[in-house]
Design a protein around this motif. Sequence first.
Motif, PDB file in Angstrom:
ATOM      1  N   VAL A 101       0.848  -1.200   0.000  1.00  0.00           N
ATOM      2  CA  VAL A 101       0.000   0.000   0.000  1.00  0.00           C
ATOM      3  C   VAL A 101       0.880   1.245   0.000  1.00  0.00           C
ATOM      4  N   LEU A 102       1.889   1.253   0.869  1.00  0.00           N
ATOM      5  CA  LEU A 102       2.785   2.412   0.933  1.00  0.00           C
ATOM      6  C   LEU A 102       3.568   2.574  -0.367  1.00  0.00           C
ATOM      7  N   TRP A 103       4.001   1.459  -0.935  1.00  0.00           N
ATOM      8  CA  TRP A 103       4.718   1.518  -2.210  1.00  0.00           C
ATOM      9  C   TRP A 103       3.793   2.045  -3.311  1.00  0.00           C
ATOM     10  N   GLY A 104       2.528   1.615  -3.276  1.00  0.00           N
ATOM     11  CA  GLY A 104       1.564   2.119  -4.256  1.00  0.00           C
ATOM     12  C   GLY A 104       1.346   3.610  -4.132  1.00  0.00           C
ATOM     13  N   VAL A 105       1.294   4.110  -2.889  1.00  0.00           N
ATOM     14  CA  VAL A 105       1.159   5.553  -2.665  1.00  0.00           C
ATOM     15  C   VAL A 105       2.375   6.280  -3.227  1.00  0.00           C
ATOM     16  N   ALA A 106       3.567   5.772  -2.906  1.00  0.00           N
ATOM     17  CA  ALA A 106       4.802   6.400  -3.384  1.00  0.00           C
ATOM     18  C   ALA A 106       4.864   6.399  -4.909  1.00  0.00           C
ATOM     19  N   GLY A 107       4.487   5.274  -5.507  1.00  0.00           N
ATOM     20  CA  GLY A 107       4.507   5.191  -6.960  1.00  0.00           C
ATOM     21  C   GLY A 107       3.548   6.175  -7.616  1.00  0.00           C
ATOM     22  N   SER A 108       2.384   6.351  -7.009  1.00  0.00           N
ATOM     23  CA  SER A 108       1.399   7.287  -7.547  1.00  0.00           C
ATOM     24  C   SER A 108       1.893   8.725  -7.448  1.00  0.00           C
ATOM     25  N   LEU A 109       2.562   9.039  -6.345  1.00  0.00           N
ATOM     26  CA  LEU A 109       3.097  10.390  -6.174  1.00  0.00           C
ATOM     27  C   LEU A 109       4.187  10.687  -7.196  1.00  0.00           C
ATOM     28  N   MET A 110       4.965   9.672  -7.554  1.00  0.00           N
ATOM     29  CA  MET A 110       6.051   9.878  -8.513  1.00  0.00           C
ATOM     30  C   MET A 110       5.572   9.798  -9.957  1.00  0.00           C
ATOM     31  N   SER A 111       4.628   8.889 -10.224  1.00  0.00           N
ATOM     32  CA  SER A 111       4.155   8.661 -11.586  1.00  0.00           C
ATOM     33  C   SER A 111       3.499   9.912 -12.160  1.00  0.00           C
ATOM     34  N   GLY A 112       3.960  10.326 -13.310  1.00  0.00           N
ATOM     35  CA  GLY A 112       3.441  11.538 -13.931  1.00  0.00           C
ATOM     36  C   GLY A 112       4.156  12.773 -13.435  1.00  0.00           C
ATOM     37  N   THR A 113       4.521  12.790 -12.172  1.00  0.00           N
ATOM     38  CA  THR A 113       5.184  13.951 -11.581  1.00  0.00           C
ATOM     39  C   THR A 113       6.593  14.106 -12.137  1.00  0.00           C
ATOM     40  N   PHE A 114       7.364  13.027 -12.105  1.00  0.00           N
ATOM     41  CA  PHE A 114       8.747  13.095 -12.590  1.00  0.00           C
ATOM     42  C   PHE A 114       8.789  13.397 -14.088  1.00  0.00           C
ATOM     43  N   GLU A 115       7.989  12.678 -14.880  1.00  0.00           N
ATOM     44  CA  GLU A 115       7.991  12.887 -16.323  1.00  0.00           C
ATOM     45  C   GLU A 115       7.603  14.323 -16.682  1.00  0.00           C
ATOM     46  N   SER A 116       6.604  14.859 -15.984  1.00  0.00           N
ATOM     47  CA  SER A 116       6.140  16.212 -16.269  1.00  0.00           C
ATOM     48  C   SER A 116       7.167  17.253 -15.844  1.00  0.00           C
ATOM     49  N   LEU A 117       7.802  17.021 -14.693  1.00  0.00           N
ATOM     50  CA  LEU A 117       8.851  17.932 -14.249  1.00  0.00           C
ATOM     51  C   LEU A 117       9.962  17.989 -15.285  1.00  0.00           C
ATOM     52  N   LEU A 118      10.388  16.820 -15.761  1.00  0.00           N
ATOM     53  CA  LEU A 118      11.468  16.766 -16.746  1.00  0.00           C
ATOM     54  C   LEU A 118      11.062  17.431 -18.051  1.00  0.00           C
ATOM     55  N   TYR A 119       9.884  17.097 -18.565  1.00  0.00           N
ATOM     56  CA  TYR A 119       9.474  17.647 -19.862  1.00  0.00           C
ATOM     57  C   TYR A 119       9.270  19.160 -19.782  1.00  0.00           C
ATOM     58  N   ASP A 120       8.587  19.626 -18.753  1.00  0.00           N
ATOM     59  CA  ASP A 120       8.312  21.061 -18.635  1.00  0.00           C
ATOM     60  C   ASP A 120       9.581  21.875 -18.426  1.00  0.00           C
ATOM     61  N   GLU A 121      10.535  21.332 -17.678  1.00  0.00           N
ATOM     62  CA  GLU A 121      11.794  22.043 -17.481  1.00  0.00           C
ATOM     63  C   GLU A 121      12.555  22.144 -18.798  1.00  0.00           C
ATOM     64  N   LEU A 122      12.572  21.062 -19.567  1.00  0.00           N
ATOM     65  CA  LEU A 122      13.212  21.109 -20.879  1.00  0.00           C
ATOM     66  C   LEU A 122      12.475  22.064 -21.821  1.00  0.00           C
ATOM     67  N   ASP A 123      11.151  21.986 -21.819  1.00  0.00           N
ATOM     68  CA  ASP A 123      10.348  22.826 -22.710  1.00  0.00           C
ATOM     69  C   ASP A 123      10.525  24.306 -22.384  1.00  0.00           C
ATOM     70  N   ALA A 124      10.644  24.627 -21.096  1.00  0.00           N
ATOM     71  CA  ALA A 124      10.815  26.021 -20.686  1.00  0.00           C
ATOM     72  C   ALA A 124      12.120  26.617 -21.196  1.00  0.00           C
TER      73      ALA A 124
END
Length: 409
Positions: A101-124
């Motif tokens: 359950v805790l791993w699922g919570v952690a995965g959800s917090l990271m999923s989408g967040t990391f990819e978007s942070l990387l893409y938006d920083e590059l795009d900016a």
Amino acid sequence: MRELPRGFTARVLAYRSTHDLIPLYSVYALLFTDSGLSVAQVSSLFVIWSVTGFVLEVPSGAWADTIDRRRLLVLAALVHALGFASWVLWPTYPGFALGFVLWGVAGSLMSGTFESLLYDELDAHGEAHRYARIAGWSHATAMTANLVASVSAAPLMRLGGYELVGWASVGVCLVELLLAATLPVTTAHPSQRGQHHAVEETVEETVRYLAMLRTGVREAARVPVVRRVVLIYAFVIGASAYDEYFPLVAADHGVAAATVPWLIGLTVLGQVAGTALAGRTAGMSAPTMGLVLLGAAVLISAGALADRPWLGFAGIAAGYGLLNNAMVVSEARLQDVITGPARATVTSTAGLATEVVALTVYVGFAATGDLASVSGQVAALGVPMLLVALLAARTFPPSPASGNRRETG
């Protein structure tokens, strides 16, 4: 355009690599069975893990579009550590379930967040075209770290058993937390937009959250090209959930527990090669994507059934390398076709679809655990993967280089 912050790529790679520098990854399925759990019970744990992600995936994505994404990545690393600690302190079915359950919570917090942070920083900084290459590198360094972790699990097991492997994994998660804190901020927090009364800030953030949630889900569901990539992305990643059973495939063939990490390390080598080459294959066409997935399905299924474990796992490693290359390319293509402001929410919607596919895989393993060996079950998953290959060959959208960067029809 401003240049990227100095050391940005190095920080991204360091952060991403620690997320997979987890010795437990190569032996936790064995930990469960050695603690008295059946294959069906192990599968039920994977179901708990998947359902947790299913429930939290999209809401956490909208959250990542609302507040500082870096803070979510720091929180994810902390929850990740707590999950593994629960396995060490409470090595029973309830303790394992809590950890998932805790791993699922952690995965959800990271999923989408990391990819978007990387893409938006590059795009900016006018560098969005580098996303596939850097994402591929990040996956490759993560898999290299996973290889190191898999190999290190063998001596750790001999020195201190599952307990030492578990605490080493907790320690790595804390290092991940520190590295996450060095990443840039890509979404303005209310306190950065002006000073307001606390209640007004809460209302403003809630309204923004709901708006992002609605916008992201709508784009994923209603924009045809985004919807197509979401489906392919979900099937490619979700159907690969059988990698959780690779240690049990080795056990099926009589491999000793202390030797299993070496075979898992071989599959990680395949992942490293596949992800490292994603920058070169980022422009692959739909027919090529179909052939890559076809090759992956055949190699993994044949490898799972091979009588000689090392030869079989060599085939699995080659197939898994192809599959991971397809994963990174589909992830990059998804980021490119997103046009709205709710990038993390759209990505998390794709993650939700991935969890649906993964959940189906885990339920299937649990339901057929008494009817077939784990090796046979893994091999059987090659059939739906062939269907995914056909879908990708017909509907995977062209790369940005083809001039269709923002297809909307």
